[in-house]
Every structure is written in structure tokens, then in C-alpha cells.
Design a protein around this motif. Structure first.
Motif, PDB file in Angstrom:
ATOM      1  N   GLU A   1      52.263 -41.638  45.716  1.00 54.30           N
ATOM      2  CA  GLU A   1      52.342 -40.346  45.038  1.00 54.30           C
ATOM      3  C   GLU A   1      53.458 -39.495  45.631  1.00 54.30           C
ATOM      4  OE1 GLU A   1      49.430 -36.532  44.061  1.00 54.30           O
ATOM      5  OE2 GLU A   1      48.616 -38.380  44.908  1.00 54.30           O
ATOM      6  N   LEU A   2      54.169 -38.779  44.767  1.00 57.75           N
ATOM      7  CA  LEU A   2      55.278 -37.931  45.185  1.00 57.75           C
ATOM      8  C   LEU A   2      54.755 -36.718  45.948  1.00 57.75           C
ATOM      9  CD1 LEU A   2      58.366 -37.384  44.932  1.00 57.75           C
ATOM     10  CD2 LEU A   2      57.844 -36.100  42.856  1.00 57.75           C
TER      11      LEU A   2
ATOM     12  N   LEU B   1      55.536 -33.335  46.717  1.00 60.31           N
ATOM     13  CA  LEU B   1      56.446 -32.285  46.261  1.00 60.31           C
ATOM     14  C   LEU B   1      56.724 -31.257  47.352  1.00 60.31           C
ATOM     15  CD1 LEU B   1      55.073 -31.689  42.647  1.00 60.31           C
ATOM     16  CD2 LEU B   1      57.211 -32.814  43.303  1.00 60.31           C
TER      17      LEU B   1
ATOM     18  N   CYS C   1      58.449 -22.539  38.404  1.00 66.41           N
ATOM     19  CA  CYS C   1      57.652 -23.769  38.503  1.00 66.41           C
ATOM     20  C   CYS C   1      58.062 -24.586  39.723  1.00 66.41           C
ATOM     21  CB  CYS C   1      57.824 -24.610  37.240  1.00 66.41           C
ATOM     22  SG  CYS C   1      57.101 -23.905  35.750  1.00 66.41           S
TER      23      CYS C   1
ATOM     24  N   GLU D   1      55.818 -25.474  43.264  1.00 63.01           N
ATOM     25  CA  GLU D   1      55.375 -26.831  43.552  1.00 63.01           C
ATOM     26  C   GLU D   1      56.229 -27.557  44.588  1.00 63.01           C
ATOM     27  OE1 GLU D   1      54.653 -29.186  40.074  1.00 63.01           O
ATOM     28  OE2 GLU D   1      54.107 -27.442  38.881  1.00 63.01           O
TER      29      GLU D   1
ATOM     30  N   PRO E   1      60.448 -40.878  40.569  1.00 68.74           N
ATOM     31  CA  PRO E   1      59.319 -39.943  40.464  1.00 68.74           C
ATOM     32  C   PRO E   1      59.742 -38.474  40.499  1.00 68.74           C
ATOM     33  CG  PRO E   1      58.795 -41.715  41.990  1.00 68.74           C
ATOM     34  CD  PRO E   1      60.249 -41.858  41.662  1.00 68.74           C
ATOM     35  N   ALA E   2      60.704 -38.130  41.349  1.00 66.77           N
ATOM     36  CA  ALA E   2      61.143 -36.742  41.436  1.00 66.77           C
ATOM     37  C   ALA E   2      61.843 -36.316  40.144  1.00 66.77           C
ATOM     38  CB  ALA E   2      62.083 -36.558  42.632  1.00 66.77           C
TER      39      ALA E   2
ATOM     40  N   GLN F   1      61.294 -37.644  37.189  1.00 67.22           N
ATOM     41  CA  GLN F   1      60.246 -37.548  36.172  1.00 67.22           C
ATOM     42  C   GLN F   1      59.510 -36.220  36.276  1.00 67.22           C
ATOM     43  OE1 GLN F   1      57.894 -41.020  37.081  1.00 67.22           O
ATOM     44  NE2 GLN F   1      58.980 -42.305  35.597  1.00 67.22           N
ATOM     45  N   TRP F   2      59.234 -35.802  37.508  1.00 64.19           N
ATOM     46  CA  TRP F   2      58.548 -34.527  37.714  1.00 64.19           C
ATOM     47  C   TRP F   2      59.384 -33.374  37.175  1.00 64.19           C
ATOM     48  CZ3 TRP F   2      60.769 -30.920  41.125  1.00 64.19           C
ATOM     49  CH2 TRP F   2      60.044 -29.719  41.258  1.00 64.19           C
TER      50      TRP F   2
ATOM     51  N   SER G   1      59.338 -33.181  33.448  1.00 64.33           N
ATOM     52  CA  SER G   1      58.073 -32.646  32.935  1.00 64.33           C
ATOM     53  C   SER G   1      58.033 -31.127  33.058  1.00 64.33           C
ATOM     54  CB  SER G   1      56.896 -33.267  33.683  1.00 64.33           C
ATOM     55  OG  SER G   1      56.816 -32.796  35.022  1.00 64.33           O
ATOM     56  N   ARG G   2      58.636 -30.586  34.114  1.00 67.12           N
ATOM     57  CA  ARG G   2      58.632 -29.133  34.287  1.00 67.12           C
ATOM     58  C   ARG G   2      59.595 -28.456  33.309  1.00 67.12           C
ATOM     59  NH1 ARG G   2      54.873 -30.660  35.530  1.00 67.12           N
ATOM     60  NH2 ARG G   2      53.701 -30.552  37.468  1.00 67.12           N
TER      61      ARG G   2
END
Length: 306
Positions: free
Chosen positions: A91-92, A94, A120, A124, A287-288, A290-291, A294-295
């Protein structure tokens, strides 16, 4: 034949990427969290490895050598690929994430979505930095060469391998001061054509979709001036009672209201403004990355919902 063994140190690539991006030993040291003397020693090792000065003093600043300019995009791409390869599959985290993301967007997207997106990110991932770059005047390969992480807004032509995703749509409205003649009465195509217009174009163009729509009716308008950004157009409109301009409604409705300007719907049909997000496939599984994507979607929904 003697074999030559070259000792590789991938940390030099990371340092070289920072040095080429900052064009400063101090800036690169701050970016990587090391001391300035340590970064100076690393620059010396890089110079010996590539047999080139890389950065040279030019007055109070430092400038990259031609060799450094030539390898900048390849160095950036290698560092990004290495991050993806070495990123943990878990899991990333943050809170511990330290990244600088470079986003290319016009001022409409930055001023409308940027503040919400920054909030945001700060909540996070407080150690992440967002760097917004203005759209270049011509074609560019920033996503392909890795100098840009994401591009968003009304996108032009992109490399065929680039991933794109439609975020939402917007439409153009006529903006003016409340004391402008077009602020009252029926708004006809003839009245629109007869007004003095501020045209927004980063390339300095004096025509656009509105001219095509007017031409279909046998009309033409007077482009009095071209402004490079929508923000510049808005400020000029706030001071000029005799001019009108076209702006994307959802992205600028709050600013238009704050400046005391008014908007009117055009009596002509113009193509919708399709706001999209684009990224290179090498970042698709990061992953970063992708996060952050999404934001961006979250911020667009929050700010630009009809």
C-alpha cells in the motif's frame, strides 16, 4: 582484449536529474534533502563519469552544457522508470511520499481546479509538490520525454501511445462589464459580431470557433486585441466597458462573479470544450501517479460539476 568494468551508481542518475531540473547545486541539494557540499561532490563525480562539465557558471546562475541538454529527457525517463520498478508492491504511504509532480495546464484549469487539488494533496500527502506549467505555444513531447507527468484541459494533438480520459465538458459564454451595451436587450448574432472582442490565445491568434459560427451567417467580428491567458482577458474586461470576451463558464464562473462581471449565453452554437486528462503509459501502474489522477478527478467533480 581487456574488458572494461564500469561501476554503476544509480544515485548519480537521481542527482543528475535534480541538477538538470534545478540548474543549481543548492536547488538540487534542497530537492534531495542533502547538504550543498555533498551535492557539489556528487556533481564532480557526475562530471568525471560523463566526461562533461554538465553545469557551468554563467554570471550568478548555472547553465547546462549542450551534452546535458541532450541527455536531460533520457535521464528523467530513466529515473521515473527506476521509481516504478523499485516501488514497493504494498500500500502507498502517502504521508511518507516525497514526489514533485509536473502538470501542464492552461490558466483556466489551474485557477479553477488547482486550489481544490492542492488542498487534497496537502491533506493526504503533505510532502508532495505540485508544479504547474503553462501550455507551450507549439507542439510538445513533455509526456513522452518525461518532463511532464500529467496534462489536463482542452488537449491538442498528443503522441499516439498517450492515455487520455475525458473529465467533463464546459462551454463558452460571453463576458462583459455590467455597463456594456450587450449586457441588456436581446442578444443577436449581429450584435455579437458588432462588438469589440478580446480574443484569448496563447499563440496570439485573432480567430477561433466563434468566427466560424459567425461566418456561417455571413458575419464577422472585430478582434481588438489578443490576450495570452483567460486571466489576462478577465482583468482587461474588468477595466474596459467597451469590450467583450469568450470564457469557459464552469471554470471561471466564480472569478467572473468576484470581478463584478456578467455573462450571457451566445445566440450561436459553438463546439463544447472537452476537458481531458492525459498521461504516458509508463506511469499507468505507478501507485503515486494513480493516486494523483484520482484526486484530479475528485477536484474536477467538486469544482466543475454543472
Amino acid at each position: 582484449m581487456r574488458s572494461v568494468h564500469v561501476k554503476l551508481d544509480l544515485n548519480l542518475l537521481v542527482a543528475l536529474d535534480a541538477l538538470l531540473e534545478e540548474s543549481s547545486v543548492t536547488g538540487a541539494a534542497d530537492r534531495l534533502g542533502v547538504s550543498e557540499p555533498a551535492m557539489s561532490r556528487t556533481l564532480g563525480r557526475i562530471r568525471r563519469a560523463v566526461e562533461d562539465p554538465v553545469l557551468v557558471r554563467a554570471g550568478h546562475a548555472m547553465q547546462p552544457t549542450p551534452r546535458a541538454v541532450a541527455m536531460r529527457s533520457e535521464v528523467r525517463a530513466l529515473v521515473q522508470r527506476a521509481r516504478c520498478v523499485l516501488a514497493p508492491a504494498g500500500e502507498l504511504d502517502l504521508q511518507a511520499l516525497k514526489r514533485t509532480f509536473t502538470l501542464c495546464a492552461n490558466d483556466a484549469m489551474v485557477t479553477s481546479v488547482g486550489d481544490h487539488l492542492l488542498s487534497c494533496v496537502e491533506d493526504e500527502a503533505p510532502q508532495v509538490t505540485l508544479r504547474f506549467l503553462a501550455e507551450p505555444a507549439g507542439d510538445h513531447t513533455g509526456l513522452r520525454d518525461g518532463s511532464i507527468d500529467l496534462e489536463m484541459g482542452v488537449l491538442g494533438s498528443l503522441a499516439p501511445e498517450v492515455h487520455t480520459e475525458v473529465l467533463t465538458t464546459d462551454h463558452s459564454v460571453l463576458v462583459m462589464r455590467a455597463d456594456h451595451p450587450l449586457a441588456t436587450g436581446e442578444l443577436s448574432a449581429e450584435r455579437v459580431a458588432g462588438a469589440r472582442h478580446i480574443v484569448t490565445s496563447r499563440r496570439g491568434r485573432l480567430t477561433g470557433p466563434l468566427d466560424d459560427a459567425l461566418a456561417a451567417l455571413g458575419l464577422s467580428r472585430r478582434a481588438a486585441v489578443a490576450a495570452p491567458t483567460f486571466a489576462a482577458t478577465l482583468l482587461m474586461l474588468a477595466n474596459r466597458h467597451d469590450m467583450v470576451g469568450l470564457l469557459p463558464w464552469r471554470q471561471y464562473r466564480t472569478t467572473v462573479h468576484n470581478l463584478g462581471l456578467i455573462t450571457r449565453e451566445l445566440p450561436l452554437s459553438l463546439p463544447p470544450l472537452q476537458l481531458s486528462l492525459a498521461w504516458h503509459p509508463r506511469d499507468d501502474a505507478d501507485p503515486a501517479h494513480q493516486w494523483l489522477r484520482s484526486r484530479i478527478r475528485q477536484s474536477v467533480r467538486a469544482v466543475l460539476t454543472p
